[in-house]
Design a protein around this motif. Sequence first.
Motif, PDB file in Angstrom:
ATOM      1  N   ASP A 186      15.241  29.907  23.303  1.00 52.46           N
ATOM      2  CA  ASP A 186      13.637  29.711  23.852  1.00 52.46           C
ATOM      3  C   ASP A 186      13.396  28.835  25.448  1.00 52.46           C
ATOM      4  OD1 ASP A 186      15.153  27.686  22.815  1.00 52.46           O
ATOM      5  OD2 ASP A 186      13.186  26.381  22.432  1.00 52.46           O
ATOM      6  N   TYR A 219       9.664  35.680  22.310  1.00 51.72           N
ATOM      7  CA  TYR A 219       8.530  35.389  21.272  1.00 51.72           C
ATOM      8  C   TYR A 219       9.262  34.651  20.247  1.00 51.72           C
ATOM      9  CZ  TYR A 219       4.981  36.017  17.612  1.00 51.72           C
ATOM     10  OH  TYR A 219       4.242  35.651  17.043  1.00 51.72           O
ATOM     11  N   HIS A 220      10.505  34.914  19.822  1.00 55.20           N
ATOM     12  CA  HIS A 220      10.993  33.505  19.018  1.00 55.20           C
ATOM     13  C   HIS A 220      11.988  32.296  19.801  1.00 55.20           C
ATOM     14  CE1 HIS A 220       9.639  36.215  15.588  1.00 55.20           C
ATOM     15  NE2 HIS A 220       9.921  37.072  15.876  1.00 55.20           N
ATOM     16  N   ASP A 221      11.785  30.886  18.695  1.00 58.58           N
ATOM     17  CA  ASP A 221      12.819  30.567  19.599  1.00 58.58           C
ATOM     18  C   ASP A 221      14.130  30.547  19.681  1.00 58.58           C
ATOM     19  OD1 ASP A 221      10.814  28.744  19.691  1.00 58.58           O
ATOM     20  OD2 ASP A 221      10.887  27.301  18.330  1.00 58.58           O
ATOM     21  N   GLN A 224      15.856  37.022  17.147  1.00 53.91           N
ATOM     22  CA  GLN A 224      15.304  37.700  15.646  1.00 53.91           C
ATOM     23  C   GLN A 224      15.757  38.965  15.939  1.00 53.91           C
ATOM     24  OE1 GLN A 224      15.424  35.714  13.087  1.00 53.91           O
ATOM     25  NE2 GLN A 224      15.060  34.152  14.353  1.00 53.91           N
TER      26      GLN A 224
END
Length: 293
Positions: A186, A219-221, A224
Amino acid sequence: MRSTRWLYCVALLALSACTPDGPAPGPFEQAEEKVWRSVNRSHTGADGIFVQATLRTFSYEIARIYSESERAGLTQQQVVSRLREFVYAFIDGRYPTIDGTDINNLYFQYLIYVDPNFDPTNPIEKSKFDAWRAEYVRRLLGVVRDRMYPLLRPAYDGRWGNTLYSRLVFTIYIDGEDSGLHPRIDDIGDRTFLLDEDGNRYAPSGTAGPYPYAFDRPYHDHLQKTAVYRLFFPNRMADRKTAIVTDASQQLSLVIEGLGAVAERRITWDLPLIYPDVPIRRLIRTPESLAND
């Protein structure tokens, strides 16, 4: 092992053109593939995390727009319209004031250099500004189409070439599927730096922390499988006058710190970038595309 050809097909979402059964690629699609190879560099760490960075030069964007238009069966007029809208997106964009007056958006420059008393609610004054703005775009596209020079080339003017409106623009793709790791990303923009050939580091500039806009964040911390983010680096040193990358520059790099188990990943481009010669400058519509009208 990943192949650059496979990544190219995924990036373009044009798998049919990458298979033997697909239609033969046109001249602009072939040119785009060569340009893509020129502007992309990658790094695979000992931890298995793969990073690919695209230096989104003006030639790359021109090749991309022509190629997408060719595949869509568009006319030359529609290609010019897409190029115009691409330029407008950058000259009208929102940028931090710290980027400097001379490379902020055209509206800001108009207030500083042309008409400090400009009133956008006044129809006459607004019309003058719109004409001034349109003339900037018209002249730039005239430079792009100048037949004295190749369509795809390292530089067009002082703002467009390796840079897009005086900004070095990078899209960074991370693939950690083979590593099994899920590092924090992030704040990856704060840990990505531009490195010039003298070893000086520069941080990105944006309206959403280090990111140009909020939608440019991962999009994700945590990672993934895959992630993508975009960064802008104003092409100015701390004095706001001296360019970081010039026509004489021989190299530039991106440095990513603390991603996965690798302390520092360095991705380097040798300059000038080499672009293919495109034998034609206008789209030639195929019988198939004409039949779809």
